[in-house]
Motif scaffolding. Structure first.
Motif, short mmCIF file in Angstrom:
data_model
loop_
_atom_site.label_atom_id
_atom_site.label_comp_id
_atom_site.label_asym_id
_atom_site.label_seq_id
_atom_site.Cartn_x
_atom_site.Cartn_y
_atom_site.Cartn_z
N TYR A 1 7.21 3.00 3.88
CA TYR A 1 7.93 1.81 4.34
C TYR A 1 8.57 1.03 3.19
N LYS A 2 8.55 1.62 1.99
CA LYS A 2 9.23 1.06 0.80
C LYS A 2 8.67 -0.29 0.37
N LEU A 3 7.37 -0.48 0.60
CA LEU A 3 6.72 -1.72 0.19
C LEU A 3 6.12 -1.64 -1.20
N THR A 4 6.16 -0.47 -1.80
CA THR A 4 5.68 -0.35 -3.18
C THR A 4 6.42 0.78 -3.89
N SER A 5 6.58 0.58 -5.18
CA SER A 5 7.14 1.63 -6.04
C SER A 5 6.10 2.06 -7.06
N TYR A 6 4.86 1.54 -6.90
CA TYR A 6 3.78 1.86 -7.84
C TYR A 6 3.32 3.30 -7.69
N SER A 7 2.84 3.85 -8.80
CA SER A 7 2.13 5.11 -8.73
C SER A 7 0.80 4.86 -8.02
N TYR A 8 0.16 5.94 -7.58
CA TYR A 8 -1.11 5.78 -6.88
C TYR A 8 -2.15 5.08 -7.76
N LYS A 9 -2.17 5.44 -9.05
CA LYS A 9 -3.15 4.84 -9.98
C LYS A 9 -2.92 3.33 -10.11
N THR A 10 -1.67 2.93 -10.26
CA THR A 10 -1.36 1.50 -10.38
C THR A 10 -1.66 0.77 -9.08
N PHE A 11 -1.33 1.40 -7.97
CA PHE A 11 -1.59 0.80 -6.66
C PHE A 11 -3.08 0.53 -6.49
N CYS A 12 -3.92 1.47 -6.90
CA CYS A 12 -5.37 1.29 -6.80
C CYS A 12 -5.84 0.09 -7.61
N SER A 13 -5.27 -0.09 -8.80
CA SER A 13 -5.68 -1.22 -9.63
C SER A 13 -5.26 -2.55 -9.00
N LYS A 14 -4.17 -2.54 -8.25
CA LYS A 14 -3.70 -3.76 -7.60
C LYS A 14 -4.57 -4.14 -6.40
N THR A 15 -5.19 -3.16 -5.77
CA THR A 15 -6.00 -3.41 -4.57
C THR A 15 -7.47 -3.63 -4.89
N ASP A 16 -7.86 -3.50 -6.13
CA ASP A 16 -9.27 -3.64 -6.48
C ASP A 16 -9.78 -5.06 -6.32
N LYS A 17 -8.88 -6.06 -6.37
CA LYS A 17 -9.30 -7.46 -6.36
C LYS A 17 -9.49 -8.02 -4.95
N GLN A 18 -9.19 -7.24 -3.93
CA GLN A 18 -9.36 -7.70 -2.55
C GLN A 18 -9.60 -6.51 -1.65
N SER A 19 -10.07 -6.78 -0.45
CA SER A 19 -10.34 -5.68 0.47
C SER A 19 -9.03 -5.02 0.87
N LEU A 20 -9.10 -3.76 1.24
CA LEU A 20 -7.90 -3.00 1.58
C LEU A 20 -7.23 -3.58 2.82
N SER A 21 -8.03 -3.98 3.80
CA SER A 21 -7.45 -4.55 5.02
C SER A 21 -6.74 -5.87 4.72
N GLN A 22 -7.34 -6.67 3.85
CA GLN A 22 -6.72 -7.94 3.48
C GLN A 22 -5.41 -7.70 2.72
#
Length: 199
Positions: free
Chosen positions: A125-146
């Motif tokens: 849906y073009k909501l991110t251009s991050y690599s999977y590794k970078t995306f994971c680091s961005k989601t570590d600070k909150q729950s995935l659903s949030q």
């Protein structure tokens, strides 16, 4: 390492003082530029205004002196625009969540709720251009659903609405119209201020 300094003097607006432009350079060919107004009379009526502009594709900064009263008017218009934008953004974010949050979250129910699956959806849906590794680091600070729910914002309206199959929303489209009056007032105040400026 030593710095060399060179001053250039220009007459100020009233002619009783100077605008001093200082250039400093060192042995590494680094340069620093500054400018100051050396006139007590002009400083009674003018204030420093620093603004950004684009030159050859690069952002640069410039300094000028503007009428004190016109600057105050411009600042009030600018502040009113910021307040209006903040208020409208809050209203439109609430509208987005009320109307589209459930539909957006439903898009993720057909696959496992894992970081890899969510990242793949975000890429789709073009909501991110991050690599999977970078995306994971961005989601570590909150729950995935949030993290998924937090994407339902006015700034993501085109991507969210496209993803859930909504072609348009007249309420969201009124955002620019609501801001236009304040933007025009701010722009007109700045234009008048800059017309009487000097540098």
């Amino acid at each position: 390492m030593s710095w060399e300094s060179h001053d250039k003097y220009k007459p100020c607006r009233c002619g009783l003082g100077f605008i001093v432009e200082t250039t400093r350079s060192d042995d590494w060919n680094r340069f620093e530029y500054s400018t100051r107004l050396e006139c007590p009379e002009c400083r009674k009526n003018y204030v420093t205004y620093i603004y950004d502009y684009i030159s050859s594709g690069m952002y640069e900064q410039a300094t000028c002196w503007v009428d004190r009263q016109l600057y105050d008017t411009f600042q009030k218009k600018e502040e009113r625009l910021k307040e209006t934008k903040s208020r409208l953004t809050q209203q439109f974010n609430e509208h987005m969540r009320k109307e589209y949050l459930d539909k957006w979250v439903a898009l993720f129910e057909d696959s496992p709720y894992t970081k890899k699956a969510v990242w793949e959806k975000f890429k789709k849906y073009k909501l991110t251009s991050y690599s999977y590794k970078t995306f994971c680091s961005k989601t570590d600070k909150q729950s995935l659903s949030q993290f998924v729910e937090n994407q339902v914002l006015y700034e993501n309206r085109y991507l969210i609405l496209s993803a859930i199959g909504v072609e348009s929303d007249s309420f969201l489209e009124s955002y620019s119209a609501n801001l236009m009056e304040h933007q025009k007032a701010r722009d007109n105040a700045r234009r008048e201020m800059m017309q009487s400026s000097f540098r």
